[in-house]
Design a protein around this motif. Structure first.
Motif, PDB file in Angstrom:
ATOM      1  N   LEU A   1      20.469   1.169 -11.613  1.00 22.20           N
ATOM      2  CA  LEU A   1      20.182   2.176 -12.629  1.00 22.20           C
ATOM      3  C   LEU A   1      20.591   3.561 -12.128  1.00 22.20           C
ATOM      4  O   LEU A   1      21.197   4.338 -12.862  1.00 22.20           O
ATOM      5  N   ASP A   2      20.223   3.863 -10.885  1.00 21.83           N
ATOM      6  CA  ASP A   2      20.503   5.175 -10.281  1.00 21.83           C
ATOM      7  C   ASP A   2      20.058   6.325 -11.179  1.00 21.83           C
ATOM      8  O   ASP A   2      20.808   7.256 -11.455  1.00 21.83           O
TER       9      ASP A   2
ATOM     10  N   THR B   1       0.824  -1.208   0.000  1.00 22.64           N
ATOM     11  CA  THR B   1       0.000   0.000   0.000  1.00 22.64           C
ATOM     12  C   THR B   1       0.863   1.266   0.000  1.00 22.64           C
ATOM     13  O   THR B   1       0.334   2.361  -0.160  1.00 22.64           O
ATOM     14  N   THR B   2       2.162   1.097   0.181  1.00 23.71           N
ATOM     15  CA  THR B   2       3.038   2.264   0.353  1.00 23.71           C
ATOM     16  C   THR B   2       3.427   2.879  -0.993  1.00 23.71           C
ATOM     17  O   THR B   2       3.544   4.095  -1.112  1.00 23.71           O
ATOM     18  N   TYR B   3       3.630   2.036  -1.999  1.00 27.41           N
ATOM     19  CA  TYR B   3       4.098   2.542  -3.305  1.00 27.41           C
ATOM     20  C   TYR B   3       3.177   2.123  -4.445  1.00 27.41           C
ATOM     21  O   TYR B   3       3.630   1.874  -5.555  1.00 27.41           O
TER      22      TYR B   3
ATOM     23  N   GLN C   1      13.766   3.637  -2.614  1.00 28.78           N
ATOM     24  CA  GLN C   1      14.617   4.243  -3.636  1.00 28.78           C
ATOM     25  C   GLN C   1      14.220   3.862  -5.069  1.00 28.78           C
ATOM     26  O   GLN C   1      14.738   4.444  -6.026  1.00 28.78           O
ATOM     27  N   ASN C   2      13.332   2.905  -5.201  1.00 30.15           N
ATOM     28  CA  ASN C   2      12.775   2.622  -6.528  1.00 30.15           C
ATOM     29  C   ASN C   2      11.529   3.455  -6.818  1.00 30.15           C
ATOM     30  O   ASN C   2      10.975   3.368  -7.917  1.00 30.15           O
ATOM     31  N   PHE C   3      11.110   4.235  -5.835  1.00 28.34           N
ATOM     32  CA  PHE C   3       9.890   5.028  -5.990  1.00 28.34           C
ATOM     33  C   PHE C   3      10.093   6.479  -5.568  1.00 28.34           C
ATOM     34  O   PHE C   3       9.231   7.101  -4.948  1.00 28.34           O
ATOM     35  N   GLY C   4      11.288   6.999  -5.880  1.00 26.83           N
ATOM     36  CA  GLY C   4      11.504   8.436  -5.740  1.00 26.83           C
ATOM     37  C   GLY C   4      11.770   8.925  -4.337  1.00 26.83           C
ATOM     38  O   GLY C   4      11.756  10.136  -4.100  1.00 26.83           O
TER      39      GLY C   4
ATOM     40  N   HIS D   1      11.022  13.611 -13.345  1.00 29.77           N
ATOM     41  CA  HIS D   1       9.800  12.981 -12.846  1.00 29.77           C
ATOM     42  C   HIS D   1      10.057  11.794 -11.938  1.00 29.77           C
ATOM     43  O   HIS D   1       9.199  11.443 -11.128  1.00 29.77           O
ATOM     44  N   PHE D   2      11.192  11.138 -12.120  1.00 27.45           N
ATOM     45  CA  PHE D   2      11.408   9.888 -11.397  1.00 27.45           C
ATOM     46  C   PHE D   2      12.827   9.789 -10.840  1.00 27.45           C
ATOM     47  O   PHE D   2      13.776  10.265 -11.471  1.00 27.45           O
ATOM     48  N   SER D   3      12.929   9.160  -9.661  1.00 26.33           N
ATOM     49  CA  SER D   3      14.222   8.741  -9.127  1.00 26.33           C
ATOM     50  C   SER D   3      14.098   7.248  -8.843  1.00 26.33           C
ATOM     51  O   SER D   3      13.271   6.839  -8.025  1.00 26.33           O
ATOM     52  N   VAL D   4      14.879   6.455  -9.530  1.00 29.14           N
ATOM     53  CA  VAL D   4      14.750   4.997  -9.445  1.00 29.14           C
ATOM     54  C   VAL D   4      16.139   4.382  -9.355  1.00 29.14           C
ATOM     55  O   VAL D   4      16.961   4.519 -10.265  1.00 29.14           O
TER      56      VAL D   4
END
Lengths: 434, 434
Positions: free
Chosen positions: B185-186, A94-96, A131-134, B191-194
């Motif tokens: 990937l860094d 539910t977080t991302y 860190q995969n979701f900004g 729009h995005f940080s992944v």
């Protein structure tokens, strides 16, 4: 075969790529070369043949331990196409996520499987996923649970926006749905604004079963209010009984029927023809644990701490209370290490299999005895079985323990229905008619 | 059977719940009562038997026209489990998703299907979808395309973070993957940080095929830079040729091989044993169009305008340029109405079937002649077939037109490979080796 007793166990199979033991992938049983879907398909067909309630997949939206994992909704949908009865439970955070997507994907799986879907509602608790979701850091505990509760309200609100009997399919008069049977949600809350309606209709079980695994105060409050099934980790009977009693009391206190929430602890079992053979099977796996892998597992489970600087044969250092990872699991493990005076190595060996879950190593009778005791002494309504390695560890359970439970009248010998809600004995939710 | 010519058509089947004609669900052919997945399964097996390249599903994250739709990723995964060769293309919007989720779900479908997945990358352009994701209004055109481009970079970056030969599966030495074969990937963009890496490995085709359908300037620029396949809508040969030439030139101009991007216009065809029978079949559908449904369809397609206040037998009113809905489709339809002096009723009848796509009503020879002309005169590399109603309209095409094309050497008579990229003749992307 004995006549079935009035109350029977519910049993799920909690499947992971190679099995639950941290070294499972190095075991000779494990098929590393085959197509992953075909490997799971064989296991799920075996579980269905044994009449299990469901298969269950955890999830992480990051590469957390070096082992890739198929996304649960896609995997379960593929499994739905090749099975007929078994429930299909998948995890989605539910977080991302957005609640409209989650409501829709599970409703779609529920439609495809004709009423066999379950959603394991979790919150995401580590920086690796964040860190995969900004985000640089994960979301705090209280905030995660507040969002989870509103997320649940939106998802079930979207599911319940359709009546069971909405379709009229009247070609002659040009009417697909009965007027008023599909309703907007118009939710405007702190975290989400969602208009609805959902674009997937109801399934044979109304809507997917909701599963939760939180054990913290916030997790228990949420589960008591909203869950159909609670997964939980307890190494021994007393703590499982205390948890069972607490959750059932919370459920009753808010006016829900305590029988409408099923408590299913994880069960890690190694099954042998003799006690000695079971111990030998376990020893094979234990010897395959690489120290760096054991340390990393332990570090993750006590709250994402790096233990590599500490003496592996010394005691566990003092650790601050984690906000990262599962707090209740951290507490369980530090208590275990202090209570038995375990070294770091001994501690990671202790969790290399069941990760703190109820662990039984023995014959099919021994395992069935333990399950029966937990069931009859109010520690469990059923179990989520965690095979040490796949497929061998699952086959041992399905071909040994399940028939033994059936012989005792504790488990079904045939499916009575075709929906997950039916297998679990849960009422159908939402509005049946206008 | 003739020897196949050097260059052959690619053909997809663009499936919708009841078919593409707006009144398809009222047609006697349509199965409204059956399980939706079983209904699609029969159609996809028929398309696979005819050796089609792929099936294709559009998507909307809202109930836009009163007809529910299964979520494409779950549906395609279920179809993957019961098929062996046919490609599986689904739509996912870049406007209301997170790239990590999209990369993962399509990679998962690609793994399950062993290299048959395709992602139709779209942007969401209406308020109805926006309101399910916390926005009152949809995102503006330029902003949507900027986000889509960065979204694409992240998704393909995650996919290409794994080498094809990453797995070593060395149980003895405790090594699952070759060091360096799985990379972070860094990405840190507007729009995005992944961070990555993705938690799904490569598939038999490397990674999923990328499909696009934008026709605006921004859409063409994005497609030329990033797409493997472009779907497009053209009512007649000249505009299709101009579009084909433009896209291929853009592709060449940025140094890509023009043959590595396939242009596949939509084709709405009604096939009869005679020209008269085909016209009769079409008339059956046209007579089932309810005026309010036709008006609503037209209103959506010219940019979400409400036409209910206008005289249905009068001309189309002057409309402002839409930012909501597809600009190029609005242009196409207003040009059509002005050019032929059509009333509102005549205009919605004109689009009730193919919605502005290439439309052919005739015998299998007539349809094959038209397809061959578009193919040979550089308007198309293939087609995305849109059945008027299902399953009858699809069966007419698969059993009539496809064998006719095969007889002419214009279409395969057996699959040469087992990946979508292979069917389309596209190169394998990313890094094969360290």
């Amino acid at each position: 075969m004995n006549a079935p007793s009035k109350r029977q166990l519910n049993i799920g199979a909690f499947l992971m790529r190679h099995g639950h033991h941290v070294a499972a992938w190095r075991h000779p049983d494990t098929d590393l070369e085959g197509n992953v879907f075909q490997v799971f398909k064989r296991q799920v067909l075996a579980a269905e043949k044994a009449c299990l309630d469901a298969v269950f997949f955890a999830d992480s939206v990051a590469l957390t331990n070096g082992v890739p994992a198929l996304e649960p909704l896609t995997l379960l949908s593929a499994l739905a196409a090749v099975t007929e009865h078994i429930g299909l439970i998948g995890t989605a955070t539910t977080t991302y996520n957005e609640p409209y997507h989650v409501a829709r994907k599970f409703a779609s799986l529920d439609a495809i499987s004709q009423g066999r879907a379950g959603w394991n509602l979790v919150t995401s608790d580590n920086a690796i996923e964040a860190q995969n979701f900004g985000r640089e850091q994960h979301v705090g505990h209280a905030e995660r649970y507040a969002r989870a509760r509103e997320f649940y309200d939106v998802v079930t609100g979207l599911w319940n926006g359709w009546d069971d009997d909405a379709a009229v399919n009247d070609k002659a008069h040009g009417q697909l749905y009965r007027p008023g049977s599909v309703r907007r949600l118009d939710h405007h809350g702190e975290h989400f604004s969602v208009a609805g309606p959902l674009n997937v209709a109801r399934s044979a079980q109304g809507h997917p079963v909701v599963v939760q695994a939180g054990s913290s105060e916030a997790g228990r409050t949420l589960a008591a209010a909203t869950a159909d099934v609670v997964f939980t980790a307890h190494p021994a009977l007393p703590s499982a009984q205390a948890f069972y009693r607490d959750i059932k009391q919370r459920v009753a206190a808010i006016g829900r029927d305590p029988d409408a929430l099923k408590i299913m602890p994880g069960l890690f079992a190694v099954v042998g023809q003799s006690e000695a053979e079971a111990q030998d099977k376990f020893a094979v796996l234990q010897e395959l644990v690489q120290p760096e892998v054991g340390l990393a597992l332990l570090g993750r489970m006590i709250g994402n701490f790096d233990l590599s600087g500490h003496d592996i044969d010394g005691p566990l250092p003092e650790l601050p209370l984690t906000n990262d990872g599962q707090r209740s699991r951290q507490q369980l493990l530090t208590n275990l290490a202090q209570g038995e005076n375990l070294t770091i190595r001994q501690l990671y060996q202790r969790i290399a299999g069941g990760r703190g879950h109820f662990t039984v190593i023995g014959t099919k009778q021994t395992v069935a005895d333990q399950m029966q005791q937990w069931f009859e002494e109010e520690a469990a309504d059923g179990f989520n079985f965690m095979a040490p390695q796949l497929p061998g560890g699952l086959d041992d359970f399905l071909q040994g323990v399940v028939p033994e439970l059936q012989r005792r009248g504790l488990f079904r010998t045939a499916y009575a229905g075709s929906t997950l809600r039916g297998h679990l004995g849960l009422p159908k939710p939402g509005r049946a008619h206008a």
